[in-house]
Design an enzyme around this catalytic site. Structure first.
Site, mmCIF file in Angstrom:
data_model
loop_
_atom_site.group_PDB
_atom_site.id
_atom_site.type_symbol
_atom_site.label_atom_id
_atom_site.label_comp_id
_atom_site.label_asym_id
_atom_site.label_seq_id
_atom_site.Cartn_x
_atom_site.Cartn_y
_atom_site.Cartn_z
ATOM 1 N N HIS A 1 0.791 -1.357 -0.134
ATOM 2 C CA HIS A 1 -0.114 -0.032 -0.174
ATOM 3 C C HIS A 1 0.811 1.177 -0.052
ATOM 4 C CE1 HIS A 1 -4.097 -1.774 1.752
ATOM 5 N NE2 HIS A 1 -3.411 -2.588 0.775
ATOM 6 N N TYR B 1 -8.813 4.846 8.413
ATOM 7 C CA TYR B 1 -8.837 5.212 9.933
ATOM 8 C C TYR B 1 -10.010 6.236 10.303
ATOM 9 C CZ TYR B 1 -4.519 2.763 10.813
ATOM 10 O OH TYR B 1 -3.563 1.856 11.084
ATOM 11 N N PRO C 1 -3.157 -0.949 19.427
ATOM 12 C CA PRO C 1 -2.699 -1.102 17.991
ATOM 13 C C PRO C 1 -2.941 -0.008 16.733
ATOM 14 C CG PRO C 1 -4.689 -2.306 18.641
ATOM 15 C CD PRO C 1 -4.290 -1.630 20.016
ATOM 16 N N LYS D 1 1.899 -0.961 15.185
ATOM 17 C CA LYS D 1 3.424 -0.994 15.515
ATOM 18 C C LYS D 1 3.691 -2.251 16.409
ATOM 19 C CE LYS D 1 4.658 2.370 13.776
ATOM 20 N NZ LYS D 1 5.227 2.350 12.549
ATOM 21 N N TYR E 1 4.528 5.986 10.610
ATOM 22 C CA TYR E 1 3.573 4.938 10.252
ATOM 23 C C TYR E 1 4.421 3.920 9.475
ATOM 24 C CZ TYR E 1 -0.781 2.413 9.232
ATOM 25 O OH TYR E 1 -1.567 1.229 9.282
HETATM 26 P P1 RFL Z 1 3.490 -12.792 21.068
HETATM 27 O O1 RFL Z 1 3.158 -12.989 19.756
HETATM 28 O O2 RFL Z 1 2.512 -12.557 22.080
HETATM 29 O O3 RFL Z 1 4.352 -14.176 21.406
HETATM 30 C C1 RFL Z 1 4.453 -14.435 22.622
HETATM 31 C C2 RFL Z 1 4.692 -16.003 22.931
HETATM 32 O O4 RFL Z 1 4.893 -16.446 24.051
HETATM 33 C C3 RFL Z 1 4.250 -17.618 24.393
HETATM 34 N N1 RFL Z 1 4.381 -17.723 25.861
HETATM 35 C C4 RFL Z 1 5.275 -18.682 26.501
HETATM 36 N N2 RFL Z 1 5.731 -19.628 26.238
HETATM 37 C C5 RFL Z 1 6.589 -20.316 27.153
HETATM 38 N N3 RFL Z 1 6.097 -20.299 28.382
HETATM 39 C C6 RFL Z 1 5.418 -19.158 28.902
HETATM 40 N N4 RFL Z 1 5.221 -19.248 30.295
HETATM 41 C C7 RFL Z 1 4.823 -18.448 28.056
HETATM 42 N N5 RFL Z 1 3.965 -17.431 28.161
HETATM 43 C C8 RFL Z 1 3.634 -17.008 26.994
HETATM 44 C C9 RFL Z 1 2.862 -17.157 23.924
HETATM 45 O O5 RFL Z 1 2.042 -18.141 24.047
HETATM 46 C C10 RFL Z 1 2.987 -16.528 22.691
HETATM 47 O O6 RFL Z 1 3.117 -17.368 21.578
HETATM 48 O O7 RFL Z 1 4.587 -11.796 21.433
HETATM 49 P P2 RFL Z 1 5.723 -11.185 20.346
HETATM 50 O O8 RFL Z 1 6.534 -12.571 19.500
HETATM 51 O O9 RFL Z 1 6.566 -10.167 20.942
HETATM 52 O O10 RFL Z 1 5.121 -10.524 19.113
HETATM 53 C C11 RFL Z 1 4.241 -9.359 19.278
HETATM 54 C C12 RFL Z 1 2.983 -9.226 18.661
HETATM 55 O O11 RFL Z 1 2.531 -10.514 18.496
HETATM 56 C C13 RFL Z 1 2.209 -8.218 19.053
HETATM 57 O O12 RFL Z 1 2.988 -7.054 19.280
HETATM 58 C C14 RFL Z 1 1.066 -7.839 17.863
HETATM 59 O O13 RFL Z 1 0.155 -8.977 17.556
HETATM 60 C C15 RFL Z 1 0.234 -7.063 18.859
HETATM 61 N N6 RFL Z 1 -1.106 -6.928 18.731
HETATM 62 C C16 RFL Z 1 -1.426 -6.285 17.282
HETATM 63 N N7 RFL Z 1 -0.501 -5.524 16.779
HETATM 64 C C17 RFL Z 1 -0.857 -4.940 15.666
HETATM 65 O O14 RFL Z 1 0.095 -4.019 15.124
HETATM 66 N N8 RFL Z 1 -2.030 -4.735 15.224
HETATM 67 C C18 RFL Z 1 -3.138 -5.557 15.606
HETATM 68 O O15 RFL Z 1 -4.013 -5.728 15.083
HETATM 69 C C19 RFL Z 1 -2.795 -6.374 16.816
HETATM 70 N N9 RFL Z 1 -3.768 -7.203 17.217
HETATM 71 C C20 RFL Z 1 -2.139 -7.677 19.071
HETATM 72 C C21 RFL Z 1 -3.276 -7.828 18.190
HETATM 73 C C22 RFL Z 1 -1.947 -8.441 20.328
HETATM 74 C C23 RFL Z 1 -3.055 -9.037 20.700
HETATM 75 N N10 RFL Z 1 -2.645 -9.722 22.097
HETATM 76 C C24 RFL Z 1 -1.234 -9.987 22.704
HETATM 77 C C25 RFL Z 1 -3.674 -10.183 23.081
HETATM 78 C C26 RFL Z 1 -4.670 -8.725 19.071
HETATM 79 C C27 RFL Z 1 -4.312 -9.276 20.285
HETATM 80 C C28 RFL Z 1 -5.523 -10.140 20.949
HETATM 81 C C1 PHB Z 2 -4.985 -5.065 11.392
HETATM 82 O O1 PHB Z 2 -5.145 -5.137 9.971
HETATM 83 O O2 PHB Z 2 -5.077 -5.895 12.189
HETATM 84 C C2 PHB Z 2 -4.696 -3.845 11.663
HETATM 85 C C3 PHB Z 2 -4.164 -2.908 10.683
HETATM 86 C C4 PHB Z 2 -3.860 -1.489 11.236
HETATM 87 C C5 PHB Z 2 -3.941 -1.314 12.498
HETATM 88 C C6 PHB Z 2 -4.400 -2.244 13.383
HETATM 89 C C7 PHB Z 2 -4.542 -3.453 12.916
HETATM 90 O O3 PHB Z 2 -3.575 0.026 12.954
#
Ligand code: RFL
Ligand code: PHB
Length: 394
Positions: free
Chosen positions: A72, A201, A294, A298, A387
């Site tokens: 994009h 957004y 989110p 980032k 961004y």
């Molecule tokens: P992760 O992906 O949470 O991975 C951490 C891993 O550690 C495991 N774990 C353990 N393993 C062993 N022993 C233990 N005691 C453990 N406790 C936990 C977990 O099962 C998991 O597999 O962290 P990482 O690798 O730092 O990656 C970060 C990203 O995943 C995160 O920043 C983003 O996904 C945040 N986030 C979002 N970011 C966006 O930019 N856009 C989004 O739409 C968005 N949606 C989200 C999200 C994070 C969410 N969380 C954490 C609840 C939606 C959700 C629901």
């Molecule tokens: C998503 O596609 O999940 C998404 C995209 C942009 C955001 C947050 C989540 O700022």
């Protein structure tokens, strides 16, 4: 068991770290509480910064991303009766790519399979020991119920916001900052072609809405909802009505196309930073050290940036006996962390409205800020730079 680097967590940070270390001849073992199916199907982030795409491509993880990712040029920012496009390519010469975290996770999993990487899924009772000694180790019970001890030169906590690593730093040696926001996001995935070419957004008096996507046939949407919301309280019809209202911008010729909803969940919004990101032989990376709301997309990108910095630092430490880069890791990583923490807070507070009891003064400030970032080149560039991503090493 013995390895050079014990990695806790097989999310994007943990698996990418093990991939980068292996490329430089450093071995690691990953332990993960969830099953592989679970980590590969959990729906989270969707937008990759250009520096994330470049890094994944440079380390051999770019084939499917190049074929299936959707590049994009920018995003739309909108408020009632206005929809403005910000073109990041024109503004700063960088793009973003739509490619779900589920896909990044699968690509990383396959690369680890190809390398014969030991990953212990389904473990319980993970505990970190002797981090302030030369011989740290991790204990856990594996999926077969056998108690295991993993000795390592260093331990890296990539275990997200609920893992044990961040609390393994003694209280006296850590400092934390946090902010809870008075709203959550209701997120849905729908089997329908996106009604837009790039993300929208939307500021709206009823609350923020975001139109994102995963592919040409799958759309992702978010609605600002009160924090105590249960996803079941919203029927599919109510969700589509709210999205149509908040994403409509009053211009004829644009319509939101609804479709079957395949997933529905509520995510709380908060900011959190713990520093330092290193304590003796323990390093923290990704959500284990910091959480952002989110709105700025980032979270995943920041996890990748941490690991891009940490991997060469560990290679220097463990292969060449050079402690310099590992010593600088926390301070260097935290510069970007705080930049992204600020940007995510700023996007969040600019776009979310107060609902009942909203402060009308604040709403006017938000609208003024939105007009400024979409009409001033300086304003637009600032948003674009944050961004679409600061270079790795910022
Ligand atoms: P992760 O992906 O949470 O991975 C951490 C891993 O550690 C495991 N774990 C353990 N393993 C062993 N022993 C233990 N005691 C453990 N406790 C936990 C977990 O099962 C998991 O597999 O962290 P990482 O690798 O730092 O990656 C970060 C990203 O995943 C995160 O920043 C983003 O996904 C945040 N986030 C979002 N970011 C966006 O930019 N856009 C989004 O739409 C968005 N949606 C989200 C999200 C994070 C969410 N969380 C954490 C609840 C939606 C959700 C629901
Ligand atoms: C998503 O596609 O999940 C998404 C995209 C942009 C955001 C947050 C989540 O700022």
């Amino acid at each position: 068991m013995r390895t050079q680097v014990a990695i806790i967590g097989a999310g994007p940070a943990g698996l990418l770290l093990s991939h980068l270390l292996e490329a430089e001849g450093v071995d690691s073992v990953v332990v993960e509480t969830r099953s592989r199916d679970y980590v590969e199907s959990r729906i989270r982030a969707g937008i990759l910064e250009q520096s994330t795409v470049d890094l994944l491509t440079d380390v051999g993880l770019g084939a499917r991303l190049a074929a299936e990712g959707d590049r994009h040029r920018g995003i739309y920012l909108q408020w009632p009766h206005e929809r403005q496009h910000l073109d990041f390519v024109d503004l700063i010469g960088r793009t973003v790519t739509v490619y779900g975290q589920t896909e990044v996770q699968k690509d990383l999993g396959r690369a680890r399979d190809a390398a014969g990487q030991p990953i212990h899924y389904g473990v319980t009772g993970t505990a970190l020991h002797d981090l302030d000694s030369e011989h740290p180790y991790v204990t856990f019970t594996d999926a077969e119920g056998t108690q295991q001890r993993l000795d390592a030169d260093v331990v890296v906590g990539c275990d997200g916001s609920f893992g044990p690593s961040r609390a393994a730093v003694p209280e006296a040696a850590r400092q934390t900052w946090q902010r809870a926001y008075p709203y959550s996001w209701l997120g849905i995935l729908a089997d329908v072609a996106p009604s837009t070419d790039e993300l929208i957004y939307a500021w709206h008096p009823n609350g923020f809405a975001l139109h994102s996507m995963r592919s040409s046939s799958v759309s992702r949407f978010y609605l600002q909802v009160p924090p105590e919301t249960d996803a079941g309280m919203w029927s599919d019809g109510q969700i589509w009505d709210a999205l149509a209202e908040r994403l409509g911008h009053g211009e004829a010729g644009w319509q939101l196309t609804p479709g079957p909803i395949t997933a529905k969940s509520v995510l709380p919004m908060h900011s959190f930073v713990q520093q330092p990101m290193r304590y003796c032989r323990l390093f923290l990376a990704g959500d284990a050290a910091h959480i952002v709301p989110p709105t700025g997309a980032k979270g995943l990108n920041l996890a990748v940036a941490d690991v891009a910095l940490l991997a060469p630092a560990l290679v220097a430490l463990l292969r060449r006996g050079d402690p310099g880069p590992a010593g600088a890791y926390s301070a260097t990583a935290l510069r970007r962390v705080w930049r992204c923490t600020h940007f995510s807070w700023w996007m969040t507070t600019m776009l979310h409205t107060g609902g009942a009891g909203a402060d009308p003064f604040e709403a006017q400030l938000q609208l003024s800020q939105l007009r400024w970032v979409t009409s001033s080149e300086a304003g637009a560039r600032g948003l674009a730079e944050n961004y679409a991503g600061l270079p790795i090493g910022f």
